[in-house]
Design a protein around this motif. Structure first.
Motif, PDB file in Angstrom:
ATOM      1  N   LEU A 178       3.933  -0.588   9.407  1.00  0.00           N
ATOM      2  CA  LEU A 178       3.948  -2.006   7.921  1.00  0.00           C
ATOM      3  C   LEU A 178       4.125  -3.103   8.879  1.00  0.00           C
ATOM      4  O   LEU A 178       3.870  -4.235   8.974  1.00  0.00           O
ATOM      5  N   CYS A 194      -6.051  -0.943   6.503  1.00  0.00           N
ATOM      6  CA  CYS A 194      -5.493  -0.781   5.428  1.00  0.00           C
ATOM      7  C   CYS A 194      -4.682   0.312   5.517  1.00  0.00           C
ATOM      8  O   CYS A 194      -4.312   0.787   6.614  1.00  0.00           O
ATOM      9  N   MET A 195      -3.375   0.508   4.195  1.00  0.00           N
ATOM     10  CA  MET A 195      -3.009   1.984   4.411  1.00  0.00           C
ATOM     11  C   MET A 195      -1.812   2.200   2.854  1.00  0.00           C
ATOM     12  O   MET A 195      -2.839   1.595   1.466  1.00  0.00           O
ATOM     13  N   LEU A 254       0.615   3.518   0.920  1.00  0.00           N
ATOM     14  CA  LEU A 254       1.704   4.121   1.509  1.00  0.00           C
ATOM     15  C   LEU A 254       2.693   5.557   1.748  1.00  0.00           C
ATOM     16  O   LEU A 254       1.961   6.651   1.181  1.00  0.00           O
ATOM     17  N   GLN A 255       4.409   5.087   1.830  1.00  0.00           N
ATOM     18  CA  GLN A 255       4.174   6.755   2.279  1.00  0.00           C
ATOM     19  C   GLN A 255       4.998   7.342   0.847  1.00  0.00           C
ATOM     20  O   GLN A 255       4.697   8.724   0.281  1.00  0.00           O
ATOM     21  N   ASP A 256       5.149   6.854  -0.228  1.00  0.00           N
ATOM     22  CA  ASP A 256       5.409   7.472  -1.684  1.00  0.00           C
ATOM     23  C   ASP A 256       3.368   6.608  -2.765  1.00  0.00           C
ATOM     24  O   ASP A 256       4.017   5.963  -3.413  1.00  0.00           O
ATOM     25  N   THR A 280       4.413   6.172  -6.898  1.00  0.00           N
ATOM     26  CA  THR A 280       4.820   5.412  -7.044  1.00  0.00           C
ATOM     27  C   THR A 280       3.839   3.934  -6.629  1.00  0.00           C
ATOM     28  O   THR A 280       4.258   2.996  -6.923  1.00  0.00           O
ATOM     29  N   SER A 281       2.388   4.382  -5.946  1.00  0.00           N
ATOM     30  CA  SER A 281       2.095   3.363  -4.992  1.00  0.00           C
ATOM     31  C   SER A 281       0.933   2.069  -6.345  1.00  0.00           C
ATOM     32  O   SER A 281       0.245   1.173  -6.698  1.00  0.00           O
ATOM     33  N   VAL A 294      -5.173   6.245  -4.625  1.00  0.00           N
ATOM     34  CA  VAL A 294      -4.466   5.219  -3.497  1.00  0.00           C
ATOM     35  C   VAL A 294      -5.607   5.776  -2.725  1.00  0.00           C
ATOM     36  O   VAL A 294      -5.626   4.096  -1.920  1.00  0.00           O
TER      37      VAL A 294
END
Ligand SMILES: Nc1ncnc2c1ncn2[C@@H]1O[C@H](COP(=O)(O)OP(=O)(O)OP(=O)(O)O)[C@@H](O)[C@H]1O
Ligand code: SF4
Ligand SMILES: [Mg+2]
Lengths: 325, 305
Positions: free
Chosen positions: A54, A96-97, A99-101, A104-105, A167
């Protein structure tokens, strides 16, 4: 591989200023990432992997978190010095990334098509009419069947694996030079997860982007990564080429991690069982942070945190034990 | 979705039926209507005759069905006080109340939502403090007190705004503001807290990660999710505005059904009471239904059930 790194992180420090004290979530992390290279970051839960990522995105949780030191050189420019709006232009297009979840992104109240299209509009200079085509093309790239029909779906109408791929398609929409994939802890089915990571590698072969895989899983590291950084309590324990790391782990922590993995070629779920707990990040011991759990601990270990000591070509670790060699 | 609407519709009809029963029974519990209508000079024969005329000699369930049949046809009877049809009186007064409630509702949303959003997005800044102060004040300060203060300030002292009766747009400002007072404070608090929750979600984080400008992150991705709980609340608020109307209409001499109801109660004018209460009930049910449909509309997880 070109000689200049696309990303050169130097002594990055990201701290949280909370009521009870300063949490040193990332405290002196350094690594480089070459174009087209895949770097794995491994470490126990809470070791600062996501916060490192992050920080690279310029999205350290506000208002408690702040980058307090170090440099993030992206193609020679220091991202730490950039304003929020400059960072916004870099996100999605350059870095870009995922996310871990990933479950729910996606926003539950907009269609998948809407969310892909808005990204394309933002990160690509595409004409209005081709936006939808570009979005469909992206969904095809991540192997979503009949993407035209899927465009009008809401996230809850898709399976977890499919959502994760959507995602992924959004993350590569702007053809970023660096893609960070924070691996899901509440993992989906292991095979689906593996297919997904293989897909990312395929996309990498297409675009030549660099990937940072954040994971708990040494099996994934062995299969996917060129190099590995091991993090412990917000700091780098060791960084090396995958082979070197597996064959000659230099840091006692890495060694312990290896021992807790039965066989690197088997797919293993999360697994570390090293005695003791990692230290509290708001109250770190003065010396080596691994000292309380280290079987090799000696006098010097409790005096100061070890320097990064080179033990081979592109292989270094922070451990006093290596200093004498 | 159709099923969802059907269920809500059925619930609405049941609510209205229960309300009509309550209204019917209450007019019988508070004394013998025939005796009351007859007045002091009536004889026993007059009394029996009157009972027959208005159907009071029949068993209660039959009386209720007759009452219900009339109500459904929009016939609430004739007011014994004015001799006018209760429906006509109601229809005369209804627009004033609906306009006031509508104005108050608009004000609630136009002020409440942006203030709530600002309060959350600029957490711990001056905006947030203003928002929080306002929200606390809205709940702590009763609206009649606010009404009197405003009448004093803008009416008596500054003389900027009219403080009673219905008229041009300026007549709406004070009563609409006071009427919206409590609901507005509630919306500010609710939008603030749901916005704070939403700003913490992964999808908002991901919207930033993928490079969207902050304006889109807030006003597209966060706001639509944050207003979902506020929507239900605002529906209740709108329905509640009718209740609030009674006091506000009295204070501002507003010629609406709130004042009509109060008049009806004072004069034991049952047709008027029944007409206003049932009209308010109908309004409540319709608003709830509309809110439920809107709720489903912005919330695809419900829409596709
Ligand atoms: N808002 C916050 N306030 C204070 N401390 C925080 C905050 N967010 C994270 N931290 C701290 O930062 C540390 C690093 O968190 P991070 O999410 O980077 O861990 P991680 O290595 O990604 O773990 P995991 O494998 O479980 O995802 C954690 O120990 C946590 O205590
Ligand atoms: S520095 Fe000392 S305590 Fe730390 S890992 Fe090396 S040997 Fe162990
Ligand atoms: Mg993490």
């Amino acid at each position: 591989m070109a000689d200049t790194p696309v990303l050169d992180v130097q002594d990055l420090k990201t701290h949280f200023f909370t009521r009870t004290g300063v949490v040193k979530a990332v405290d002196g992390v350094s690594f480089t990432l070459m174009p087209g290279e895949t770097l794995g970051i491994v470490g126990e839960s809470g070791s600062g992997k996501s916060m490192t990522a992050l920080s690279l995105m310029g999205l350290v949780p506000q208002p408690a978190g702040r980058i307090v030191g170090g440099k993030i050189l992206f193609q020679g420019e220091d991202l730490v010095q950039k304003t929020q709006s400059e960072m916004q232009a870099i996100r999605g297009r350059e870095i870009c990334m995922i996310l871990q979840d990933p479950m729910t992104s996606l926003n539950p109240v907009f269609t998948v098509g809407n969310q892909v299209v808005e990204t394309v509009r933002q990160v690509k200079e595409a004409s209005r009419f081709s936006l939808k085509d570009r979005a469909i093309e992206l969904l095809q790239k991540v192997k979503i069947a009949s993407p035209e029909d899927r465009m009008s779906n809401y996230p809850h109408q898709m399976s977890g694996g499919m959502r994760q791929r959507v995602v992924g398609s959004i993350a590569i929409a702007g053809s970023p030079k660096v893609l960070i994939a924070d691996e899901a802890t509440t993992s989906l089915d292991a095979t689906i997860q593996y297919q997904y990571l293989a897909l990312l590698k395929e996309l990498q072969a297409d675009t030549g982007m660099s990937i940072i895989f954040i994971t708990h899983d040494f099996g994934i590291v062995a299969k996917m990564c060129d190099r590995v950084a091991v993090m412990y309590a917000g700091r780098m324990a060791e960084i090396a080429d995958v082979r070197d790391l597996f064959n000659h782990p230099a840091h006692p922590y890495t060694e312990a991690l290896m021992r807790s993995v039965p066989n690197v070629d088997e797919e293993v779920e999360y697994l570390y069982s090293i005695e003791g707990q990692p230290p509290a990040l708001d109250n770190l011991p003065p010396g080596c942070t691994f000292a309380p759990r280290c079987p090799y601990v000696f006098d010097r270990c409790n005096e100061a945190f070890p320097d990064l000591i080179q033990v081979g070509d592109g292989h270094s670790a922070t451990c006093w034990k290596l200093a004498g060699k | 979705m159709q099923r969802y609407i059907l269920v809500r519709l059925t619930q609405g009809v049941i609510t209205l039926l229960v309300l009509s029963m309550a209204v019917f029974v209450s007019s019988h519990l508070t004394g013998d209507p025939a005796l009351y209508l007859l007045g002091a000079e009536g004889t026993q024969e007059d009394y029996e005759q009157l009972k027959k005329n208005i159907g009071l000699d029949k068993p209660l369930p039959v009386q209720y069905l007759v009452f219900l049949g009339n109500v459904v046809r929009g016939d609430f009877g004739t007011s014994p006080i004015t001799g006018q049809s209760a429906r006509d009186t109601l229809m005369e007064r209804l627009p004033a109340t609906l306009e006031l409630a509508g104005a108050a509702f608009l004000l609630t949303l136009i002020v409440g939502i942006p203030l709530g959003v600002l309060s959350a997005v600029k957490r711990d800044t001056i905006f947030d403090h203003i928002g929080k102060f306002f929200a606390v004040l809205g709940i702590a300060a009763p609206s009649f007190w606010v009404a009197i203060m405003l009448i004093l300030l803008f009416g008596a002292i500054l003389g900027w705004l009219p403080t009673f009766g219905r008229g041009g747009i300026d007549h709406y400002i004070l009563p609409a503001f006071v009427l919206s007072w409590g609901g507005m404070a509630g919306i500010v608090r609710l939008v603030r807290s749901s916005m704070l929750d939403v700003l913490d979600t992964e999808y908002v984080k991901f919207a930033r990660v993928k490079g969207l400008p902050e304006r889109m992150v807030i006003y597209k991705h966060a706001l639509k999710n944050a207003v979902i709980p506020a929507l239900t609340f605002s529906g209740l608020t709108l329905a509640g505005l009718l209740n609030g109307s009674v006091a506000i209409e009295v204070v501002f001499a507003w010629p609406g059904i709130g004042r009509l109801l109060l008049q009806g109660i004072n004069q034991r004018d049952f047709p008027i009471i029944q007409a206003t209460v049932l009209a308010a009930g109908l309004f409540y049910v319709v608003v709830s239904l509309v809110v439920d449909i809107l709720y489903a509309y912005v919330n695809p997880r419900i829409r596709y059930e």
